[in-house]
Scaffold this motif. Sequence first.
Motif, short mmCIF file in Angstrom:
data_model
loop_
_atom_site.label_atom_id
_atom_site.label_comp_id
_atom_site.label_asym_id
_atom_site.label_seq_id
_atom_site.Cartn_x
_atom_site.Cartn_y
_atom_site.Cartn_z
N CYS A 139 0.32 -1.59 -0.09
CA CYS A 139 0.05 -0.40 -0.11
C CYS A 139 1.06 1.50 -0.15
CB CYS A 139 -0.99 0.74 1.17
SG CYS A 139 -1.97 -1.13 1.11
N GLY A 143 -2.63 4.55 1.59
CA GLY A 143 -3.15 3.01 1.80
C GLY A 143 -3.96 2.33 0.59
N LYS A 218 -9.39 -9.41 3.37
CA LYS A 218 -9.12 -7.95 3.66
C LYS A 218 -8.78 -7.17 4.56
CE LYS A 218 -11.71 -7.37 -0.73
NZ LYS A 218 -10.46 -6.55 -1.91
N THR A 219 -9.37 -7.95 6.03
CA THR A 219 -9.35 -7.20 6.91
C THR A 219 -8.34 -7.90 7.48
OG1 THR A 219 -11.85 -6.88 7.17
CG2 THR A 219 -10.27 -6.75 9.61
N ARG A 222 -4.86 -5.77 5.80
CA ARG A 222 -4.55 -4.74 6.05
C ARG A 222 -3.88 -4.49 7.28
NH1 ARG A 222 -7.41 -1.01 2.39
NH2 ARG A 222 -7.01 0.73 3.95
N LYS A 223 -4.01 -5.17 8.32
CA LYS A 223 -3.71 -5.36 9.79
C LYS A 223 -2.15 -5.70 9.64
CE LYS A 223 -5.05 -7.17 13.56
NZ LYS A 223 -5.51 -8.28 13.91
N TYR A 227 -2.71 -4.81 0.59
CA TYR A 227 -4.36 -4.61 0.12
C TYR A 227 -4.50 -5.76 -0.17
CZ TYR A 227 -8.28 -3.23 -1.75
OH TYR A 227 -9.77 -2.49 -2.53
#
Length: 439
Positions: A139, A143, A218-219, A222-223, A227
């Motif tokens: 990213c 983001g 996806k979640t 991101r952590k 992406y």
Amino acid sequence: MSKYTREDIFNMVEEEDVAFIRLQFCDIFGTPKNIAITPSQLAMALDHELTFDGSAVEGFVRTNESEMYLYPDMDTFEIYPWRPQSGKVARMFCDIYTMDRKPFDGDPRYVLKKVLEDAASKNMYFKIVPELEFFLFGCDDDGNPVPSTKEKAGYFDVAPADMGENVRRDIILNLEDMNFNILSSHHEIAPQQHEIDFAADEAGHIADMIQTFKMAVKTIARKHGYYATFMPKPSEGVNGSGMHIGILAFDDKGNNIFTDASDNRGLSEEAYYFIGGLLEHMKEISLVTNPLVNSYKRLVPGYDAPVNMSWTASSANHTSLIRIPFTREKKTTIELRNPDATCNPYLAIALCIAAGLDGINKKIMPPKEIQMLDAEKEDIRTLPQTLGEAIESYKSNEFVKSVLGQNVYNKYLDAKLREWKEFRSCVTQWEMKEYLGKY
């Protein structure tokens, strides 16, 4: 038999310190939607008294008929393991009902339920095993995904070549906390591409699981600063990402309907007819199984993706639409290889099972099996090569309309016609590079 009772739900909410419950559903394109409630509103939700504005959901209803009810499916209660452990967040998938307390015919979950009920009336019960592929991109500071990478990893590589190994491990641990039975995971053939496989389950439940899987991937990505994308072909010159759908069928005694030990391939008549039905209807189904302009950038020769409307029991033929994996008896599976994970899993699975059932009902025999060496010599029908071709096959098709219902059929078509029109009017970078300096 239900997994949870009403009392079980209240007890879990209290014992697990759940602060919010997401009542989840999706629009006709598979986009997740939800309404979050606190435990104080849980009784009202379980009493089926919670309404929402259906006109705000794409593909649902007009403003004058907008109020709809959410009916939570208590057996889908799960706690999101990646959310705070104090004041946890749980979710339940919901069925959608109209103001007169009838199932909403535009609810994708209901479309699949109708197909499965029809199959059950014929003593056929389906399990699905999906294989979802995805890319992990870095990213930028805002983001946004950055497709470029220094990673050179390929099939089954490990760290440090596989730069996403830790992300994949964390995804799996979170999924297992949500009762996923993870079979395996590995780096895929393209740089930054990954696959995580989970066990077969009842067709209706597996569609819920696919929705959960995509959200979890996806979640968690991101952590970790990545992406995750299920876009079918996000990078040129490498393999795209698909979602193979393995289909198993059983009778009420647990016998695999697709198996016949006396056949030289180990397949029953029903298996051949099911394959015949899939091949008969796949052109018109493709708009749902492969719903994006980008979906058809994946379905091209040279990238291990299906192109031909053919079938094979050979693992060597990667251009066939349908493959029969090696295992037989209780594990005999018909694998459909063209879908991708951008589809609405409820509608895609409903159409695939309905197509196979139509093949069984009409005793549609498939054409002869195409081996890898035979493929170039045969005159074989191909899948649609563009979204426009898929739209033309879908248009005015009575089979698709009978499965999806008039409401979903028309609204889905209208949206895809708009999407295709917008793409056709767009000037791409390829055109600028190829033509601007010449003409």
